[in-house]
Design a protein around this motif. Sequence first.
Motif, PDB file in Angstrom:
ATOM      1  N   HIS A 114      23.993 113.715   3.908  1.00  0.00           N
ATOM      2  CA  HIS A 114      23.482 113.638   2.542  1.00  0.00           C
ATOM      3  C   HIS A 114      22.919 114.984   2.083  1.00  0.00           C
ATOM      4  CE1 HIS A 114      21.316 112.477  -1.005  1.00  0.00           C
ATOM      5  NE2 HIS A 114      20.190 112.844  -0.444  1.00  0.00           N
ATOM      6  N   LEU A 115      22.151 115.636   2.964  1.00  0.00           N
ATOM      7  CA  LEU A 115      21.587 116.939   2.594  1.00  0.00           C
ATOM      8  C   LEU A 115      22.684 117.972   2.336  1.00  0.00           C
ATOM      9  CD1 LEU A 115      18.568 117.112   5.066  1.00  0.00           C
ATOM     10  CD2 LEU A 115      18.433 116.933   2.576  1.00  0.00           C
ATOM     11  N   MET A 116      23.824 117.811   2.988  1.00  0.00           N
ATOM     12  CA  MET A 116      24.925 118.747   2.772  1.00  0.00           C
ATOM     13  C   MET A 116      25.466 118.684   1.343  1.00  0.00           C
ATOM     14  SD  MET A 116      27.095 118.590   6.316  1.00  0.00           S
ATOM     15  CE  MET A 116      28.333 119.708   5.632  1.00  0.00           C
ATOM     16  N   ILE A 117      25.261 117.549   0.663  1.00  0.00           N
ATOM     17  CA  ILE A 117      25.743 117.432  -0.717  1.00  0.00           C
ATOM     18  C   ILE A 117      24.604 117.379  -1.725  1.00  0.00           C
ATOM     19  CG2 ILE A 117      27.756 116.172   0.135  1.00  0.00           C
ATOM     20  CD1 ILE A 117      26.445 113.690  -1.386  1.00  0.00           C
ATOM     21  N   CYS A 118      23.372 117.502  -1.254  1.00  0.00           N
ATOM     22  CA  CYS A 118      22.202 117.368  -2.122  1.00  0.00           C
ATOM     23  C   CYS A 118      21.925 118.685  -2.849  1.00  0.00           C
ATOM     24  CB  CYS A 118      20.985 116.967  -1.289  1.00  0.00           C
ATOM     25  SG  CYS A 118      19.458 116.844  -2.232  1.00  0.00           S
ATOM     26  N   PRO A 119      22.006 118.712  -4.173  1.00  0.00           N
ATOM     27  CA  PRO A 119      21.750 119.965  -4.894  1.00  0.00           C
ATOM     28  C   PRO A 119      20.370 120.547  -4.613  1.00  0.00           C
ATOM     29  CG  PRO A 119      22.728 118.320  -6.350  1.00  0.00           C
ATOM     30  CD  PRO A 119      22.381 117.608  -5.079  1.00  0.00           C
ATOM     31  N   LEU A 120      19.380 119.689  -4.351  1.00  0.00           N
ATOM     32  CA  LEU A 120      18.020 120.165  -4.111  1.00  0.00           C
ATOM     33  C   LEU A 120      17.881 120.907  -2.787  1.00  0.00           C
ATOM     34  CD1 LEU A 120      16.073 116.948  -5.211  1.00  0.00           C
ATOM     35  CD2 LEU A 120      16.789 118.880  -6.621  1.00  0.00           C
ATOM     36  N   ALA A 121      18.854 120.742  -1.888  1.00  0.00           N
ATOM     37  CA  ALA A 121      18.786 121.376  -0.562  1.00  0.00           C
ATOM     38  C   ALA A 121      19.463 122.737  -0.521  1.00  0.00           C
ATOM     39  CB  ALA A 121      19.410 120.458   0.488  1.00  0.00           C
ATOM     40  N   LYS A 122      19.958 123.207  -1.629  1.00  0.00           N
ATOM     41  CA  LYS A 122      20.691 124.476  -1.650  1.00  0.00           C
ATOM     42  C   LYS A 122      19.839 125.619  -1.098  1.00  0.00           C
ATOM     43  CE  LYS A 122      23.253 127.629  -4.673  1.00  0.00           C
ATOM     44  NZ  LYS A 122      23.710 127.890  -6.061  1.00  0.00           N
TER      45      LYS A 122
ATOM     46  N   ASP B 163      28.168 109.705   6.557  1.00  0.00           N
ATOM     47  CA  ASP B 163      27.734 108.808   5.480  1.00  0.00           C
ATOM     48  C   ASP B 163      28.804 108.585   4.423  1.00  0.00           C
ATOM     49  OD1 ASP B 163      27.690 111.299   4.265  1.00  0.00           O
ATOM     50  OD2 ASP B 163      25.898 110.872   3.092  1.00  0.00           O
ATOM     51  N   LEU B 164      30.080 108.684   4.800  1.00  0.00           N
ATOM     52  CA  LEU B 164      31.141 108.562   3.806  1.00  0.00           C
ATOM     53  C   LEU B 164      31.206 107.168   3.199  1.00  0.00           C
ATOM     54  CD1 LEU B 164      34.087 110.537   5.457  1.00  0.00           C
ATOM     55  CD2 LEU B 164      32.312 111.372   3.911  1.00  0.00           C
ATOM     56  N   ILE B 165      31.084 106.137   4.015  1.00  0.00           N
ATOM     57  CA  ILE B 165      31.316 104.781   3.520  1.00  0.00           C
ATOM     58  C   ILE B 165      30.093 104.174   2.854  1.00  0.00           C
ATOM     59  CG2 ILE B 165      30.669 103.458   5.581  1.00  0.00           C
ATOM     60  CD1 ILE B 165      33.252 101.840   5.159  1.00  0.00           C
ATOM     61  N   ASN B 166      28.911 104.734   3.107  1.00  0.00           N
ATOM     62  CA  ASN B 166      27.675 104.129   2.599  1.00  0.00           C
ATOM     63  C   ASN B 166      27.364 104.598   1.185  1.00  0.00           C
ATOM     64  OD1 ASN B 166      27.266 102.653   4.847  1.00  0.00           O
ATOM     65  ND2 ASN B 166      25.674 103.914   5.721  1.00  0.00           N
ATOM     66  N   VAL B 167      28.180 104.191   0.233  1.00  0.00           N
ATOM     67  CA  VAL B 167      27.955 104.583  -1.153  1.00  0.00           C
ATOM     68  C   VAL B 167      27.127 103.502  -1.840  1.00  0.00           C
ATOM     69  CG1 VAL B 167      29.025 105.166  -3.355  1.00  0.00           C
ATOM     70  CG2 VAL B 167      30.101 105.875  -1.222  1.00  0.00           C
ATOM     71  N   ARG B 168      25.878 103.795  -2.070  1.00  0.00           N
ATOM     72  CA  ARG B 168      24.971 102.850  -2.746  1.00  0.00           C
ATOM     73  C   ARG B 168      24.742 103.347  -4.172  1.00  0.00           C
ATOM     74  NH1 ARG B 168      20.989  99.292  -1.571  1.00  0.00           N
ATOM     75  NH2 ARG B 168      21.051  99.599   0.663  1.00  0.00           N
ATOM     76  N   GLU B 169      25.243 102.620  -5.136  1.00  0.00           N
ATOM     77  CA  GLU B 169      25.058 102.984  -6.537  1.00  0.00           C
ATOM     78  C   GLU B 169      23.682 102.535  -7.020  1.00  0.00           C
ATOM     79  OE1 GLU B 169      27.101 104.765  -8.411  1.00  0.00           O
ATOM     80  OE2 GLU B 169      28.645 104.927  -6.862  1.00  0.00           O
TER      81      GLU B 169
ATOM     82  N   GLY C  96      28.754 110.291  -4.426  1.00  0.00           N
ATOM     83  CA  GLY C  96      28.931 109.962  -3.021  1.00  0.00           C
ATOM     84  C   GLY C  96      29.444 111.154  -2.237  1.00  0.00           C
ATOM     85  N   SER C  97      29.295 111.098  -0.907  1.00  0.00           N
ATOM     86  CA  SER C  97      29.669 112.235  -0.070  1.00  0.00           C
ATOM     87  C   SER C  97      31.162 112.541  -0.128  1.00  0.00           C
ATOM     88  CB  SER C  97      29.252 111.987   1.382  1.00  0.00           C
ATOM     89  OG  SER C  97      27.854 112.089   1.514  1.00  0.00           O
ATOM     90  N   LEU C  98      32.006 111.500  -0.131  1.00  0.00           N
ATOM     91  CA  LEU C  98      33.440 111.760  -0.177  1.00  0.00           C
ATOM     92  C   LEU C  98      33.827 112.430  -1.496  1.00  0.00           C
ATOM     93  CD1 LEU C  98      36.079 111.546   1.346  1.00  0.00           C
ATOM     94  CD2 LEU C  98      36.414 109.278   0.366  1.00  0.00           C
ATOM     95  N   GLU C  99      33.209 111.990  -2.584  1.00  0.00           N
ATOM     96  CA  GLU C  99      33.437 112.650  -3.872  1.00  0.00           C
ATOM     97  C   GLU C  99      33.020 114.114  -3.812  1.00  0.00           C
ATOM     98  OE1 GLU C  99      32.259 110.260  -7.540  1.00  0.00           O
ATOM     99  OE2 GLU C  99      31.206 109.224  -5.915  1.00  0.00           O
TER     100      GLU C  99
END
Length: 397
Positions: free
Chosen positions: A48-56, A69-75, A156-159
């Motif tokens: 998640h942190l790898m795709i989190c803009p705040l972690a840049k 965390d690819l499959i765990n997409v919680r909207e 989501g991470s896959l996106e």
Amino acid sequence: MPYGSGAYAVLDLIAALQFVQAHGASFGGDPTNVTIWGLSTGAQLVGHLMICPLAKGLFHRAVLQSCVDLINVRELSSASMAAYSAKVWQGRSAEEWGVALGEELGCAAGANQLEAMRALSAEEIVKQSWTTAAMDCYEPCVDRRPAVGRVAKPMGSLEALRTGAFHRVPVMLGVTEHDGLGKCELEWLMFRDTTSADELDALLNDFLGAMDAADCLGLYPIREANQPRASTPAEVERALDEISNDMWYHASTWVMANELVMAPRPPPVFLYRLTVPGYTGHGEDTPLWNGILPKADLVANPAERITQLATHAACTEQVMGCLCALARAGDPSVPSLPSWPAHTADSALYMELGEGELSTARAETRQLDGRELARCHFWRQQLERMLHPPPRPASGQ
């Protein structure tokens, strides 16, 4: 600027990384070379942190062990469920799960529910932490609202991997030999017991659709070819174990490695599988990576205990050496091991970290066999179907 919704645990991780940037040098650290590392749910949070803009800019290496965390997409809301949601969350948004959790905590649904939940003591919340709604609230939710301010998870991470919206850092990721066996997450996420062939058919049909369910059973047969369809609960359990093992661990880890290296400006990615006897279940490898001695009561015979400790010492030195090499230089290769090739698109290669003869460690480059690779491709197709990621950009974009 306000933050998006439902990401307080992630904001704590961001605060910790910001602290390291501000004060790490005071403790002898290097804020320009920070490695984040997690196992199981911790690995999902690293992803998640790898795709989190705040972690840049807050970390420079990433290690994901025994889950992605690819499959765990919680909207966050039901408004985006139709376009993006997987069935992992039973067709309910994070807001809907939050309402259910509030009700289990004794706070009636309605306009005052959130206020009532915030008035609860920590003790009351912890007491209910093993209820179904509480256990299914751990995954950070996707907040797609365009004008809410600083969002921790805008997609989501896959996106994110598919569109290139992730932080380019060297990545090491892998699994243990029997990571998910015995956990049956597929059965858990559908909230029903499955003990017969007909029940397994129904479960897979609900989750995958009839055509893909048939393909899945071809890859994970309950019984060998030409055997009767009737099966024992133990045989159904084994099939469920193998499906869950790949869906959450082995195959999904390979899929994530593939997505990383197929993105524009790909980072170096290194795959491993740990096969040291006694450490191959989910989380059982933790003592090796942390240099912790195994429990003294594992082996009663003194001579066998000495052998066990010597083997443990050799294997922990090996895997910790790889971890430290990645942290230092962005590559887990060490002089004492065979060359560790970086992952390439659709490659079947990985580094096996195992036990050698006479209390030694062993490492060798291995290949996924034909059946394993077929299962990886199957779950890649299922992730595509369930999560609807955008098309991969053309090379060079």
